[in-house]
Each structure stands twice: as structure tokens, then as C-alpha cells.
Enzyme design. Structure first.
Site, PDB file in Angstrom:
ATOM      1  CB  CYS A  95      -0.985  -0.061   1.171  1.00  0.00           C
ATOM      2  SG  CYS A  95      -2.400   1.013   0.947  1.00  0.00           S
ATOM      3  CG  HIS A 196      -3.364  -3.353   4.477  1.00  0.00           C
ATOM      4  ND1 HIS A 196      -2.135  -2.850   4.827  1.00  0.00           N
ATOM      5  CD2 HIS A 196      -3.987  -2.355   3.799  1.00  0.00           C
ATOM      6  CE1 HIS A 196      -2.026  -1.599   4.394  1.00  0.00           C
ATOM      7  NE2 HIS A 196      -3.131  -1.285   3.751  1.00  0.00           N
TER       8      HIS A 196
HETATM    9  N1  GLN Z   1      -2.320   6.748   2.635  1.00  0.00           N
HETATM   10  C1  GLN Z   1      -2.415   5.975   1.447  1.00  0.00           C
HETATM   11  C2  GLN Z   1      -3.783   6.015   0.837  1.00  0.00           C
HETATM   12  O1  GLN Z   1      -4.734   6.300   1.496  1.00  0.00           O
HETATM   13  C3  GLN Z   1      -1.966   4.547   1.720  1.00  0.00           C
HETATM   14  C4  GLN Z   1      -2.901   3.814   2.629  1.00  0.00           C
HETATM   15  C5  GLN Z   1      -2.389   2.490   3.107  1.00  0.00           C
HETATM   16  O2  GLN Z   1      -1.173   2.259   3.186  1.00  0.00           O
HETATM   17  N2  GLN Z   1      -3.328   1.619   3.498  1.00  0.00           N
HETATM   18  O3  GLN Z   1      -3.919   5.707  -0.327  1.00  0.00           O
END
Ligand code: GLN
Length: 247
Positions: A95, A196
Site C-alpha cells: 500500500c 493488508h
Molecule cells: N495513505 C495511502 C492512501 O490512502 C496509503 C494507505 C495504506 O497504506 N493503506 O492511499
């Protein structure tokens, strides 16, 4: 004894939904096979590591704020990360970590967080936080010639564009963009994904692909991995697939 040497970067700041669990899973699956697994952690105030010493570099996900905090420090590793990638080091990116290896990430407030530009994709978040991609996700990927359904959980505002070689096709959920047909980014030594969960918990094939790559790097005589009992992991995945794909 084979050894897998891992550098887990920014473990203290980028660890959404138990992303650190991926390291525990890799370490467990190595240990069960008599493979030594060394995991070093790096955070902003640690001594700068020599990335060429590692088989695998891992970066998890985080909120926009954490991505902003680590961005300047991460940029100092640009040349080393590029060299490591070119030399065949495995990059495993979740992510926020995935986004920052592209050209840039424009967050929900319109701030551009520069990426390392290792890959051609870029990511833009819509300014409304209601448009985030949140929920369980199933993708289908081909790993060592076998089709595998991979389950996880996504929560990202960022919409990632210009991904040339995705990790998989989306069977349920969003993926790289809202309602996207594809998810993640893949090269033989890169898995970058929005999943995740932690991602590896219910997807042992992905763990073993990574371990196998790391222990066989540069060797012409490939060493096979001893099979493990994955019945619990696979049973958990079946439950999720049943629920999400209405099998
Ligand atoms: N902050 C980033 C987004 O919202 C990554 C989010 C994350 O790592 N789950 O796209």
C-alpha cells in the site's frame, strides 16, 4: 544452511492492519524448513543500512501523514534501492510502500509526496475521503505457473495509474483504482500490492514464492522448498472466498 536476510524499513511508522505480520510469517515459514531468517529493522533515526546486504526489502502501508513523515528519509535511499532492485534484491511493498516506489503520491489534500520513481506508475487520491477503497478483496494471480486466488483487505484513497505489469486481476474489491480490473504491481523480484491482512496470512503461495526467490537468487541449481502443512491457512482462505465470491 540457507539464510534469508530481510530489511524491514519504517516498521514503526508504516504498519497498517498488522503489515508487520508478514515478517513473522516469512520468518516462521523459513524456520519450519531450517532456513535462517534474519530481519533487521530500519527507522528514521537508525544508522543507515547498506541495502546491498539484503535479499529482501520490505515496506508496509501507512496513513498519508506517516507517508509524508518518512518521504524525505526514503528519498535518501533512492540510488541504493534502485541498485538493489537492479541487482535482483526482492522488493515487497504494501500500500503506502507500494505508492512511494512510483513517480509520486498526491494525497487527499492535494500535496505531492515524491516517489522514488523506481517504477512508472503514479498515485492520486481523490479529495473526498468518502471515496476511499475499503473492504475485503480477492485477486487472481499466476505464481510459478499456477493460478492462485489471493485474499486480503484494502483501505486506500490513492488510485494508482499506469501499472504495466499488475500482480493480479480483481475478482472482488477495487484494486489499483476504484472498480479496477487489476491490482498491484509485479516483477519477478517485486510484489507491490494494496492487500493488508497481513497479506501473507492466508496466502502461503505468495510467502513461498518470496522465500524461494530469496534462497535461489543467483543459483543455477534451484533448491525446492519443503512443503508445510497449510491446511489452516487454506481453510481460512476458503471461508473468505466462499463469502466474497459466493462460491
Ligand atoms: N495513505 C495511502 C492512501 O490512502 C496509503 C494507505 C495504506 O497504506 N493503506 O492511499
Amino acid at each position: 544452511m540457507s539464510t534469508v536476510k530481510i530489511l524491514h524499513m519504517y516498521a514503526d511508522m508504516l504498519d497498517l492492519y498488522g503489515d508487520s505480520g508478514n515478517m513473522e510469517i516469512l520468518s516462521y515459514r523459513c524456520r519450519m524448513r531450517g532456513i535462517d531468517c534474519i530481519i533487521d529493522k530500519y527507522s528514521i533515526d537508525s544508522e543507515k543500512p547498506d541495502l546491498s546486504q539484503y535479499d529482501l526489502i520490505y515496506i508496509g502501508g501507512g496513513a498519508d501523514l506517516e507517508q509524508q513523515h518518512i518521504s524525505e528519509d526514503l528519498l535518501t535511499f533512492r540510488d541504493q534501492l534502485k541498485a538493489a532492485h537492479e541487482a535482483g534484491t526482492f522488493l515487497f511493498l504494501i500500500c503506502g510502500g507500494y505508492q512511494l516506489m512510483g513517480k509520486f503520491y498526491r494525497d487527499a489534500d492535494g500535496n505531492d509526496i515524491p516517489g522514488l520513481g523506481l517504477f512508472d506508475y503514479y498515485t492520486v487520491a481523490p479529495n473526498s475521503r468518502r471515496k476511499r477503497c475499503i473492504g475485503n478483496i480477492v485477486i487472481r494471480t499466476e505464481i510459478t505457473g499456477k493460478q492462485v486466488e489471493v485474499v486480503g483487505f484494502e483501505n486506500h484513497g490513492g488510485q494508482t495509474h499506469d501499472v504495466r505489469t499488475p500482480l493480479g486481476s480483481v475478482l472482488c474489491g477495487n484494486g489499483n483504482c476504484k472498480n479496477s480490473p487489476s491490482e498491484g504491481y509485479f516483477e519477478k523480484n517485486v510484489i507491490a500490492t494494496y492487500l493488508h491482512g497481513p497479506m501473507l496470512a492466508k496466502n502461503p503461495e505468495i510467502s513461498d514464492y518470496i522465500i524461494s526467490y530469496c534462497i535461489n537468487r543467483g543459483q543455477s541449481d534451484r533448491v525446492g522448498l519443503k512443503p508445510l502443512d497449510d491446511s489452516l491457512e487454506l481453510a481460512c482462505r476458503e471461508v473468505m472466498l466462499g463469502r466474497l465470491l459466493k462460491k
